[in-house]
Enzyme design. Structure first.
Site, PDB file in Angstrom:
ATOM      1  N   ASP A 373      -6.152  -4.370  13.013  1.00  0.00           N
ATOM      2  CA  ASP A 373      -5.883  -4.385  11.577  1.00  0.00           C
ATOM      3  C   ASP A 373      -4.727  -5.308  11.218  1.00  0.00           C
ATOM      4  OD1 ASP A 373      -7.908  -2.605  11.150  1.00  0.00           O
ATOM      5  OD2 ASP A 373      -6.607  -0.836  11.087  1.00  0.00           O
ATOM      6  N   HIS A 492     -13.537  -0.424   6.303  1.00  0.00           N
ATOM      7  CA  HIS A 492     -13.635  -1.640   7.099  1.00  0.00           C
ATOM      8  C   HIS A 492     -15.076  -1.898   7.550  1.00  0.00           C
ATOM      9  CE1 HIS A 492      -9.122  -1.276   8.411  1.00  0.00           C
ATOM     10  NE2 HIS A 492      -9.292  -1.407   7.107  1.00  0.00           N
ATOM     11  N   ASP A 494     -15.988  -3.206  10.268  1.00  0.00           N
ATOM     12  CA  ASP A 494     -16.199  -2.932  11.700  1.00  0.00           C
ATOM     13  C   ASP A 494     -16.522  -1.463  11.970  1.00  0.00           C
ATOM     14  OD1 ASP A 494     -13.723  -1.704  11.423  1.00  0.00           O
ATOM     15  OD2 ASP A 494     -12.779  -2.730  13.117  1.00  0.00           O
ATOM     16  N   CYS A 666     -10.719  -1.032  16.510  1.00  0.00           N
ATOM     17  CA  CYS A 666      -9.515  -1.012  15.672  1.00  0.00           C
ATOM     18  C   CYS A 666      -8.250  -1.105  16.520  1.00  0.00           C
ATOM     19  CB  CYS A 666      -9.447   0.266  14.841  1.00  0.00           C
ATOM     20  SG  CYS A 666     -10.929   0.633  13.881  1.00  0.00           S
TER      21      CYS A 666
END
Length: 684
Positions: A373, A492, A494, A666
């Site tokens: 991030d 997000h 992802d 992440c």
């Protein structure tokens, strides 16, 4: 068409001027004609090429026509193809005639000095500066395109410095020069001509804050290199060396393309006639071809006038992302309380993929484990140099100093954008991905397309910060696609998609999280008699629902139906934007639950949120129902991915990442190999 300049003539006194190699002079034969003149005759010395434009035809002199009519549409042009050895060694004599006379009514004499003035760069993109016939004033895309390229000098070659090299006005080392693009000013001609003329290197005011130019004269000593152009310096007077025909300048970019900056920068060199030089001041009474002129006294207060300008255009190289399918070069992970086994597992994966592991220690991360991030790795490239550049997100949590203090260094650049109106979770770079190369309805995206998560236009919807979005769109070579991710608590992309390499079709598969696929799998296991198999076996302190309980939980089913519709929306956008068909997509079983704000979080560790290191995948261990001695979720994933030649180890990140609303992707980051494809071959 060659650049053309108009030259005034006079029958009262000789005229002198400079002719720049490769340009044309248009002689004002009518303006100097004595009263009553109806025709003229022109002749020049060797090396001077004369042309008469008459009745829309160009006739080279000498010709069978002795005299030419002084008509409005008759022009006399000249060029010179050889640099002069002496001042005024090229000559043209114009004789004027009245209608009845054979004796000239007057003569105009022009003395010419041919010089070469050329501002060159690597327009042909070969990695070296050379003379070229390509148009230096334009910059074109594609494999047949041309135009010079400039790197933002955003690495830090000086270990003593705390900021990137493009924030200072000095050259710290020779490696600093290597990051810059060369711009070469070539001057040839009699040296004394430049005492009466001035060469001015200049940059447009609108471009001046985007570049900085250094010049060391004839020296190679670092201390001799000075900042001469750019930022507050709009022009620089160049003094040609008597013994050196080339002056080499070094240009660094200060800014990446952005909403207010196209990336194009123009540099110019202008030859100015100085106040010491009087128009027409070479000689008095020298009216015969072959005579040598003498210098006259000049008017000291005459203003400088431009005679010639040469221009070269650079484009600042864009920042380029690399997809999961690119080869890994270095893996990053944070060491925090309670994740020692996870860090060791990531290290073993990196070892299998034969790439080094960099661990950010607790002292530097201050318990901020979300290294994906915080930053995104990419690179910049010119024909002469390529180096990685880390993009620092505006999230600025405890990891905020890591990119600039630990990543920035020699041949490793840094760029950042700040969110003027504050940040949201969507400004973290788990919300920034890029696809592998794709072709969409015949349109090629050889560097893939950037994917960012956003919201539908609605009250309270979250979007990525304008500064970040503007930056990404301005790079041009990876045309971004906006997806809908605001339905997720973290928000997000992802969390619901990933790309993995594949040996067939497009060379990759898109993985999408799928509640439908998960319910289908659980129903299969229920029908096989495993309805009482439990989730999260082996984990302490968490509820352990059975397959039967999950399938009869109506609230969970309704919420996942909503999640599936959100992912379905993105599926259609991705198919259209990336040119994908259904066989290019693999549905990965995954359930989500609702948080207090009715946004989604993963019900069990999100298997799509994986680490991809070539054929080695680091997949969050889902702790699914154990059927026949195996986790049925793990087994299904292997059935889907192992036929593609992929290795599928599952890593336990439940307590250190999943329960904190994150995942394996992440908590890791990867620097990857740049594309072999050159970005300037893209056709945006």
């Amino acid at each position: 068409m060659a650049e053309q300049r108009r030259v005034q003539l006079s029958v009262q006194r000789p005229t002198s001027t400079v002719c720049v190699l490769g340009t044309e002079l248009s002689l004002d034969v009518r303006g100097a004609a004595p009263k009553g003149s109806v025709a003229f005759h022109a002749q020049g010395t060797q090396g001077v090429k004369l042309y008469v434009i008459h009745n829309s035809q160009s006739i080279k002199l000498p010709s069978s026509v002795g005299r030419w009519p002084l008509e409005p549409h008759t022009e006399l042009l000249l060029t010179m193809d050889t640099v002069s050895k002496d001042v005024g060694d090229g000559k043209v004599k114009i004789s004027y005639f009245r209608e009845s006379g054979g004796v000239p009514a007057g003569r105009a004499m022009l003395y010419l000095t041919c010089v070469e003035v050329s501002l060159d760069a690597d327009v042909g993109r070969s990695g070296a500066v050379s003379r070229t016939l390509l148009d230096k004033k334009t910059w074109t895309w594609g494999p047949d395109g041309h135009g010079a390229i400039l790197l933002v000098n955003c690495d830090r070659d000086d270990p003593k410095s705390e900021t990137p090299d493009n924030r200072d006005t000095s050259i710290c080392c020779y490696d600093d020069l290597k990051d810059m693009s060369q711009m070469v000013l070539r001057t040839r001609g009699p040296h004394t001509i430049f005492t009466g003329h001035r060469l001015l290197l200049h940059v447009d005011f609108s471009d001046s804050d985007k570049v900085r130019v250094f010049y060391g004269g004839n020296s190679v000593a670092l201390e001799e290199y000075q900042h001469v152009l750019g930022v507050s310096k709009l022009s620089y007077t160049v003094k040609p060396s008597r013994h050196q025909e080339e002056s080499v300048f070094y240009v660094e970019g200060l800014a990446f393309p952005d909403a207010s900056f196209s990336g194009l920068v123009s540099f110019h060199v202008t030859l100015l006639e100085s106040p010491e030089k009087v128009p027409g001041g070479l000689g008095v009474g020298c009216d015969e071809v072959g005579q040598i002129p003498t210098l006259c006294v000049g008017l000291q207060d005459v203003l400088e006038t431009p005679l010639f300008t040469d221009t070269v255009v650079f484009r600042v190289a864009p920042w380029i992302m690399t997809p999961n399918t690119s080869a890994p070069l270095e893996v990053f992970v944070c060491s925090v309380r309670g994740n020692k086994e996870f860090v060791e597992a990531v290290g073993k994966m990196a070892e299998k993929a034969k790439c080094p592991l960099t661990v950010c220690p607790e002292l530097e991360n201050r318990q901020d484990r979300w290294i994906q991030d915080e930053m995104e790795f990419g690179y910049i490239q010119a024909p002469h140099k390529t180096f990685p550049v880390v993009f620092d997100s505006p999230r600025d949590w405890e990891l905020k100093d890591f990119p600039i203090k630990r990543i920035l260094g020699p041949d490793f650049g840094y760029v950042a954008r700040q969110a003027a109106d504050g940040t949201s979770s969507l400004d973290s770079f788990g919300n920034l991905e890029v696809s592998p190369p794709v072709t969409v309805k015949g349109k090629e995206y050889p560097l893939g397309r950037i994917l960012i998560g956003s919201s539908f236009p609605r009250f309270g919807g979250r979007r990525m910060a304008k500064a970040v979005r503007d930056f990404l769109f301005a790079q041009k070579v990876q045309a971004p696609v906006e997806l809908f991710s605001d339905w997720l608590m973290v928000g997000h992309v992802d969390e619901f998609l990933s790309f993995v390499p594949a040996p067939d079709r497009k060379g990759f598969r898109l993985l999408l999280a799928s509640p439908s696929a998960c319910y289908q799998l659980l129903k299969e296991k229920q029908e096989e008699g495993y309805g009482e198999a439990v989730m999260f076996q082996g984990l302490n302190g968490v509820a352990k629902p059975t397959i039967n309980e999950i399938l009869t939980n109506e609230g969970l089913w309704k919420f996942n139906s909503y999640v599936q519709s959100c992912i379905g929306w993105n599926r259609n956008v991705l198919k259209q934007s990336l040119g994908l068909a259904e066989p290019d997509i693999i549905d990965i079983p995954q359930l989500f639950r609702s948080d207090a704000s009715s946004r989604a979080v993963a019900f069990f560790p999100d298997m799509v949120n994986m680490l991809v290191l070539g054929r080695h995948l680091g997949i969050p261990k889902p702790f699914g129902p154990v059927v026949g001695g195996q986790c049925c979720l793990e087994q299904r994933l292997r059935e889907l991915l192992e036929p593609l030649g992929l290795s599928c180890p599952f890593l336990n990140e439940s307590f250190s990442y999943h329960l904190l609303s994150g995942g394996l992707h992440c908590g890791t980051n990867v620097r990857r190999k740049p594309f072999a494809f050159k970005w300037w071959h893209v056709v945006p």
